[in-house]
Design an enzyme around this catalytic site. Structure first.
Site, mmCIF file in Angstrom:
data_model
loop_
_atom_site.group_PDB
_atom_site.id
_atom_site.type_symbol
_atom_site.label_atom_id
_atom_site.label_comp_id
_atom_site.label_asym_id
_atom_site.label_seq_id
_atom_site.Cartn_x
_atom_site.Cartn_y
_atom_site.Cartn_z
ATOM 1 C CE1 TYR A 197 -8.714 2.871 -16.511
ATOM 2 C CE2 TYR A 197 -6.544 3.277 -15.558
ATOM 3 C CZ TYR A 197 -7.865 2.889 -15.417
ATOM 4 O OH TYR A 197 -8.345 2.526 -14.187
ATOM 5 C CD GLU B 196 -2.876 -1.152 0.139
ATOM 6 O OE1 GLU B 196 -3.258 -0.058 -0.317
ATOM 7 O OE2 GLU B 196 -3.265 -2.247 -0.311
ATOM 8 C CG ASN C 31 -3.447 6.120 -3.423
ATOM 9 O OD1 ASN C 31 -2.247 6.303 -3.224
ATOM 10 N ND2 ASN C 31 -4.037 4.966 -3.170
ATOM 11 C CE1 TYR D 219 -0.483 -3.087 -6.634
ATOM 12 C CE2 TYR D 219 1.511 -1.897 -6.048
ATOM 13 C CZ TYR D 219 0.240 -2.319 -5.741
ATOM 14 O OH TYR D 219 -0.323 -1.973 -4.527
ATOM 15 C CB SER E 223 -11.107 0.857 -6.335
ATOM 16 O OG SER E 223 -9.801 1.324 -6.058
#
Length: 373
Positions: free
Chosen positions: A253, A150, A258, A181, A207
């Site tokens: 896209y 995270e 965040n 990732y 999300s």
């Protein structure tokens, strides 16, 4: 009277002795050669029976093969998975069969915590309380691995693991165990590719909606000048069955992270954009940071434009110019997109690194390294 026969024999004796020595040397080297052949055959048979990674067993662990190949001294490691990450279960016995990594005994049984070789601690699952950490003294050889996927705006209470962690396991490239990732894998032979037919312009899948942060503010300004279709909670629904078929219709896209944290390049780019043949418009880390992991002409960075309006004008120009738009796909002839899918991928990678780590270290402050560095 001189014995001529005896004299002649005496004269030829040195020659005979030299000939005999040569024959003995030839026999010696012949025996040595035979022994070397026997040893070579035995070694090949022995190596073939050792549990080592098969060639190409898993592209994500190709860099591990030089370490394991031909080695029969791999000590099995007992690794305790302290919690199922986010409560998601995964197979614990795939390291050798799926990834070619031997000597990995993963377990979720906390009864072995006092003699496990390592404990992998997923921070998100324990960050609410220090009481959720392993307790009691640990063996001098046991390593604690701090596992985190995270960004800094999600995790908290990093101070409670001060002076407890021995190895880090994150998306940061300077982690002891690097688990991005996704990544690009170079192909040996250039390949052709097909760009799906594009009938729509810009998509964004959200999300978690963070009111007031940079990505939300940038989107709210950008949408004034260009059509953006937003999917996710409180927006257009999108199920997994239609995920790819829906997104691949779009040219661009918004891979907006965040936060702008070092090396934090998530599934927004690897899965959503690259995985569905769209050009990612990125916001988060610096352009230089992105270019460490992908070609400079594979994405569009918001920092290259003075304002969201300027970015929208650039996207509209590309929309009308197929030649310029397709240039953002040129890299696909040389690279394939790989994603680290499945928790067992990360834990088996951790096992492989633990096999290779020498010495012992304790990290005084995870917070200082992860957030403030």
């Amino acid at each position: 009277m001189v014995d001529l026969t005896s004299a002649a024999t005496n004269k030829t004796n040195p020659a005979r002795r030299k000939s005999k020595k040569r024959r003995l040397l030839c026999i010696f080297f012949l025996i040595l050669l035979v022994l070397l052949v026997i040893i070579s055959i035995w070694f090949c048979i022995f190596v073939s029976t050792v549990d080592i990674p098969k060639e190409g067993a898993c592209s994500r662990h190709a860099e591990l093969q030089p370490y394991y190949k031909g080695r029969g001294d791999i000590k099995p490691l007992l690794i305790l998975v302290w919690t199922w990450p986010f409560g998601e279960r995964f197979p614990l016995d795939t390291c050798l069969s799926e990834f070619g990594v031997p000597g990995c005994n993963l377990t979720i049984d906390r009864n072995v915590s006092d003699h496990a070789d390592a404990i992998i601690i997923h921070h998100y699952d324990i960050m609410q309380s220090r009481d959720l950490l392993p307790k009691g003294p640990r063996p001098h050889y046991q390593r604690w691995v701090w596992f985190n996927f995270e960004s800094p705006i999600i995790i908290k209470n990093l101070d409670m693991v001060e002076n407890l962690i021995n190895l880090t396991m994150t998306y940061r490239q300077d982690s002891d165990i690097f688990i991005p990732y996704g990544f690009l894998k170079q192909m040996n032979i250039p390949q052709t590719f097909t760009i799906p037919t594009k009938t729509k312009l810009v998509a964004w899948l959200v999300s978690m909606w963070y009111s007031g942060n940079r990505r939300t503010k940038y989107y709210e300004e950008l949408r004034k000048y260009i059509q953006i279709d937003v999917y996710g909670k409180e927006h257009k629904p999108l199920n997994w069955e239609d995920f790819s078929s829906t997104l691949e219709q779009y040219k661009f896209y918004l891979a907006f992270e965040n936060c702008g944290h070092k090396d934090y390049i998530t599934e927004k780019l690897w899965r959503n954009a690259f995985g569905n043949m769209m050009v990612p418009v990125v916001l988060g880390a610096t352009r230089e940071n992105y270019e460490r992991f992908m070609p400079s002409d594979s994405f569009i960075h918001v920092d290259d434009f003075s304002s969201p309006k300027d970015l929208s004008e650039f996207l509209l120009v590309l929309d009308k110019d197929d030649v310029k738009y397709k240039q953002y796909f040129n890299w696909r002839s040389r690279y394939t997109v790989e994603r680290n899918i499945g928790w067992d991928t990360h834990f088996c990678k951790a096992c492989s690194v633990l096999h290779q780590v020498n010495g012992y270290q304790t990290i005084p402050s995870i917070e200082k390294w992860f957030i403030n560095k």
